[in-house]
Design a protein around this motif. Structure first.
Motif, PDB file in Angstrom:
ATOM      1  N   ILE A 265       0.862  -1.182   0.000  1.00 40.26           N
ATOM      2  CA  ILE A 265       0.000   0.000   0.000  1.00 40.26           C
ATOM      3  C   ILE A 265       0.899   1.233   0.000  1.00 40.26           C
ATOM      4  O   ILE A 265       1.810   1.353   0.828  1.00 40.26           O
ATOM      5  N   VAL A 266       0.650   2.130  -0.937  1.00 38.10           N
ATOM      6  CA  VAL A 266       1.381   3.396  -1.004  1.00 38.10           C
ATOM      7  C   VAL A 266       0.371   4.542  -0.926  1.00 38.10           C
ATOM      8  O   VAL A 266      -0.634   4.541  -1.646  1.00 38.10           O
ATOM      9  N   GLU A 267       0.632   5.492  -0.048  1.00 38.11           N
ATOM     10  CA  GLU A 267      -0.218   6.669   0.094  1.00 38.11           C
ATOM     11  C   GLU A 267       0.574   7.907  -0.304  1.00 38.11           C
ATOM     12  O   GLU A 267       1.741   8.065   0.095  1.00 38.11           O
ATOM     13  N   VAL A 268      -0.059   8.785  -1.072  1.00 36.88           N
ATOM     14  CA  VAL A 268       0.615  10.023  -1.480  1.00 36.88           C
ATOM     15  C   VAL A 268      -0.337  11.206  -1.325  1.00 36.88           C
ATOM     16  O   VAL A 268      -1.562  11.047  -1.409  1.00 36.88           O
ATOM     17  N   ARG A 269       0.243  12.369  -1.092  1.00 37.67           N
ATOM     18  CA  ARG A 269      -0.523  13.605  -1.123  1.00 37.67           C
ATOM     19  C   ARG A 269       0.396  14.730  -1.567  1.00 37.67           C
ATOM     20  O   ARG A 269       1.638  14.624  -1.511  1.00 37.67           O
ATOM     21  N   LYS A 270      -0.210  15.811  -2.026  1.00 41.96           N
ATOM     22  CA  LYS A 270       0.572  16.970  -2.470  1.00 41.96           C
ATOM     23  C   LYS A 270       1.179  17.671  -1.266  1.00 41.96           C
ATOM     24  O   LYS A 270       0.617  17.670  -0.177  1.00 41.96           O
ATOM     25  N   ARG A 271       2.352  18.248  -1.494  1.00 46.21           N
ATOM     26  CA  ARG A 271       2.980  19.071  -0.460  1.00 46.21           C
ATOM     27  C   ARG A 271       3.270  20.454  -1.024  1.00 46.21           C
ATOM     28  O   ARG A 271       3.278  20.659  -2.238  1.00 46.21           O
ATOM     29  N   ARG A 272       3.509  21.405  -0.136  1.00 42.56           N
ATOM     30  CA  ARG A 272       3.627  22.810  -0.559  1.00 42.56           C
ATOM     31  C   ARG A 272       4.986  23.143  -1.156  1.00 42.56           C
ATOM     32  O   ARG A 272       5.159  24.221  -1.729  1.00 42.56           O
ATOM     33  N   THR A 273       5.943  22.266  -1.004  1.00 45.42           N
ATOM     34  CA  THR A 273       7.279  22.529  -1.544  1.00 45.42           C
ATOM     35  C   THR A 273       7.621  21.477  -2.594  1.00 45.42           C
ATOM     36  O   THR A 273       7.110  20.354  -2.568  1.00 45.42           O
ATOM     37  N   PRO A 274       8.502  21.799  -3.551  1.00 46.08           N
ATOM     38  CA  PRO A 274       8.818  20.881  -4.644  1.00 46.08           C
ATOM     39  C   PRO A 274       9.527  19.618  -4.152  1.00 46.08           C
ATOM     40  O   PRO A 274      10.103  19.583  -3.065  1.00 46.08           O
ATOM     41  N   GLY A 275       9.489  18.580  -4.994  1.00 44.06           N
ATOM     42  CA  GLY A 275      10.232  17.359  -4.706  1.00 44.06           C
ATOM     43  C   GLY A 275       9.393  16.277  -4.042  1.00 44.06           C
ATOM     44  O   GLY A 275       8.184  16.414  -3.851  1.00 44.06           O
ATOM     45  N   VAL A 276      10.079  15.198  -3.694  1.00 43.35           N
ATOM     46  CA  VAL A 276       9.441  14.017  -3.118  1.00 43.35           C
ATOM     47  C   VAL A 276      10.050  13.729  -1.748  1.00 43.35           C
ATOM     48  O   VAL A 276      11.275  13.744  -1.599  1.00 43.35           O
ATOM     49  N   VAL A 277       9.210  13.463  -0.762  1.00 45.79           N
ATOM     50  CA  VAL A 277       9.692  13.045   0.553  1.00 45.79           C
ATOM     51  C   VAL A 277       8.930  11.791   0.984  1.00 45.79           C
ATOM     52  O   VAL A 277       7.758  11.613   0.636  1.00 45.79           O
ATOM     53  N   ILE A 278       9.609  10.926   1.715  1.00 47.58           N
ATOM     54  CA  ILE A 278       8.974   9.759   2.322  1.00 47.58           C
ATOM     55  C   ILE A 278       8.966   9.998   3.824  1.00 47.58           C
ATOM     56  O   ILE A 278      10.017  10.118   4.450  1.00 47.58           O
ATOM     57  N   THR A 279       7.761  10.093   4.388  1.00 46.94           N
ATOM     58  CA  THR A 279       7.668  10.463   5.804  1.00 46.94           C
ATOM     59  C   THR A 279       7.418   9.269   6.721  1.00 46.94           C
ATOM     60  O   THR A 279       7.563   9.392   7.929  1.00 46.94           O
ATOM     61  N   ASP A 280       7.055   8.123   6.142  1.00 45.85           N
ATOM     62  CA  ASP A 280       6.761   6.977   7.008  1.00 45.85           C
ATOM     63  C   ASP A 280       6.861   5.682   6.209  1.00 45.85           C
ATOM     64  O   ASP A 280       6.390   5.609   5.070  1.00 45.85           O
ATOM     65  N   ILE A 281       7.477   4.667   6.801  1.00 48.19           N
ATOM     66  CA  ILE A 281       7.514   3.327   6.223  1.00 48.19           C
ATOM     67  C   ILE A 281       7.144   2.345   7.324  1.00 48.19           C
ATOM     68  O   ILE A 281       7.761   2.339   8.386  1.00 48.19           O
ATOM     69  N   ARG A 282       6.145   1.531   7.065  1.00 51.69           N
ATOM     70  CA  ARG A 282       5.747   0.493   8.024  1.00 51.69           C
ATOM     71  C   ARG A 282       5.911  -0.878   7.385  1.00 51.69           C
ATOM     72  O   ARG A 282       5.716  -1.034   6.182  1.00 51.69           O
ATOM     73  N   TYR A 283       6.246  -1.860   8.201  1.00 47.83           N
ATOM     74  CA  TYR A 283       6.623  -3.179   7.701  1.00 47.83           C
ATOM     75  C   TYR A 283       5.717  -4.259   8.277  1.00 47.83           C
ATOM     76  O   TYR A 283       5.286  -4.186   9.425  1.00 47.83           O
ATOM     77  N   ILE A 284       5.487  -5.318   7.489  1.00 43.90           N
ATOM     78  CA  ILE A 284       4.695  -6.441   7.974  1.00 43.90           C
ATOM     79  C   ILE A 284       5.534  -7.372   8.837  1.00 43.90           C
ATOM     80  O   ILE A 284       5.026  -8.028   9.738  1.00 43.90           O
ATOM     81  N   ARG A 285       6.854  -7.441   8.571  1.00 39.22           N
ATOM     82  CA  ARG A 285       7.728  -8.321   9.352  1.00 39.22           C
ATOM     83  C   ARG A 285       8.661  -7.502  10.226  1.00 39.22           C
ATOM     84  O   ARG A 285       9.287  -6.545   9.761  1.00 39.22           O
ATOM     85  N   LYS A 286       8.771  -7.886  11.490  1.00 34.44           N
ATOM     86  CA  LYS A 286       9.633  -7.158  12.413  1.00 34.44           C
ATOM     87  C   LYS A 286      11.089  -7.161  11.959  1.00 34.44           C
ATOM     88  O   LYS A 286      11.807  -6.173  12.137  1.00 34.44           O
ATOM     89  N   GLN A 287      11.523  -8.277  11.369  1.00 28.63           N
ATOM     90  CA  GLN A 287      12.932  -8.366  10.962  1.00 28.63           C
ATOM     91  C   GLN A 287      13.269  -7.448   9.787  1.00 28.63           C
ATOM     92  O   GLN A 287      14.442  -7.237   9.481  1.00 28.63           O
ATOM     93  N   ASP A 288      12.239  -6.899   9.130  1.00 29.36           N
ATOM     94  CA  ASP A 288      12.485  -5.974   8.013  1.00 29.36           C
ATOM     95  C   ASP A 288      12.551  -4.521   8.456  1.00 29.36           C
ATOM     96  O   ASP A 288      12.975  -3.655   7.678  1.00 29.36           O
ATOM     97  N   ILE A 289      12.135  -4.229   9.691  1.00 25.45           N
ATOM     98  CA  ILE A 289      12.027  -2.844  10.145  1.00 25.45           C
ATOM     99  C   ILE A 289      13.360  -2.110  10.013  1.00 25.45           C
ATOM    100  O   ILE A 289      14.406  -2.587  10.442  1.00 25.45           O
ATOM    101  N   GLY A 290      13.281  -0.944   9.370  1.00 25.73           N
ATOM    102  CA  GLY A 290      14.459  -0.090   9.215  1.00 25.73           C
ATOM    103  C   GLY A 290      15.376  -0.451   8.071  1.00 25.73           C
ATOM    104  O   GLY A 290      16.387   0.223   7.847  1.00 25.73           O
TER     105      GLY A 290
END
Length: 322
Positions: A33-58
């Motif tokens: 699942i990917v969620e996006v919304r417009k932001r007031r400044t140019p470019g792309v930022v990723i503000t949050d990543i959540r994982y299904i498996r604990k061993q994948d976190i980070g």
């Protein structure tokens, strides 16, 4: 701030036996699942990543230049700017929900790229069709930052169904209609095979008469099976003479798992993408459950726990969800 656009991008089975880098199909689950919304400044930022498996976190970079979702979003944004759809001050915020494990052989990074690309397109009016070469190329280029320039994961994840990549230069993608009763069984063991490691195992050459000729005959058989809606032909054509033999040793118990699938009614079985997931095909969900349990039990004999996904082929591909 604008509303969030939420997109589901399905996992995919790449190669499909002998179809190395040229064949793939989408499955109904898992997916990202990917969620996006417009932001007031140019470019792309990723503000949050959540994982299904604990061993994948980070383990995924939040830097959008090093994350396939961020790269794909940037590529689509650039294309939309070049087409005059948006101006150069447009920006995007991304939240990524990794509902599939990393390094699974199910196109995890490709699904992230596809979800982001389709979501950004929808966010700015949906002017690009799914089959737009620039849209799929945006995902292929994102994948290339991680695991090489190939489309057999991202194309089916975007379009759904079976996909044939006839050419990469130029990119020529041919959607194929999977048989209605085709069911996929995917078993993902708790083990990791990196795409780079799997590609390093590939042979530099193969004997023509003994290997190459029957290999291409099986690729032709796969296409014929899809077009004729003949699952038995499709299944017996999943016979990889080149890649499977060198990648099988990277997956503990692979041949036992394959034997278990075939002996319990699978029409064909091989490695999904780079592995370690193993896929099989059959003609009913009930039979698929039986096959999946047998495959998982075979992995257990090699001290590996696994997750099984039994589903029809995903025919829709990336889609907006609530």
């Amino acid at each position: 701030m604008s509303e969030w656009i939420r997109v589901f991008a399905p996992a995919s089975v790449a190669n499909v036996g002998p179809g190395f880098d040229v064949l793939g199909f989408a499955v109904s689950r898992p997916g990202d699942i990917v969620e996006v919304r417009k932001r007031r400044t140019p470019g792309v930022v990723i503000t949050d990543i959540r994982y299904i498996r604990k061993q994948d976190i980070g383990k995924l970079p939040q830097n959008p230049k090093k994350n396939t979702a961020g790269v794909a979003a940037r590529n689509v944004l650039t294309t939309l700017q070049e087409r005059g759809v948006v101006d150069d001050q447009s920006g995007v915020e991304i939240k990524l929900r990794k509902s599939m494990p990393l390094g699974s052989g199910l196109g995890s990074s490709g699904a992230s790229a596809v979800g982001a690309a389709w979501a950004v397109n929808l966010l700015f009016g949906g002017t690009m069709a799914k089959h737009d070469p620039d849209l799929i190329l945006a995902c292929v280029k994102a994948e290339a930052t991680l695991s090489g320039f190939h489309a057999d994961n991202v194309a089916p994840s975007m379009l759904g169904g079976f996909v044939l990549i006839r050419s990469y230069e130029p990119l020529d993608i041919i959607p194929l209609d999977a048989p209605e009763n085709m069911v996929s069984v995917v078993v993902n063991p708790e083990y990791k095979v990196s795409t780079r490691m799997a590609r390093a195992a590939l042979p530099s050459h193969a004997p023509l008469k003994e290997v190459v000729v029957p290999h291409y005959a099986n690729v032709a058989g796969l296409i014929a099976g899809i077009l004729k809606k003949d699952l038995l032909l499709l299944g017996r054509s999943i016979d990889d003479k080149i890649v499977e033999p060198v990648r099988a040793p990277l997956i503990p118990g692979f041949y036992d798992v394959k034997d278990a699938a075939l002996s319990h009614g699978a029409f064909g079985c091989s490695i999904s993408g780079s592995g370690p997931s193993v896929f099989a095909i059959t003609d009913s969900l009930e039979r698929g459950e039986v096959i999946g349990r047998a495959m998982a039990k075979a992995f257990e004999k090699h001290s590996l726990q696994s997750k099984t996904y039994v589903s029809h082929v995903n025919r829709e591909g990336a889609k907006r969800v609530d």
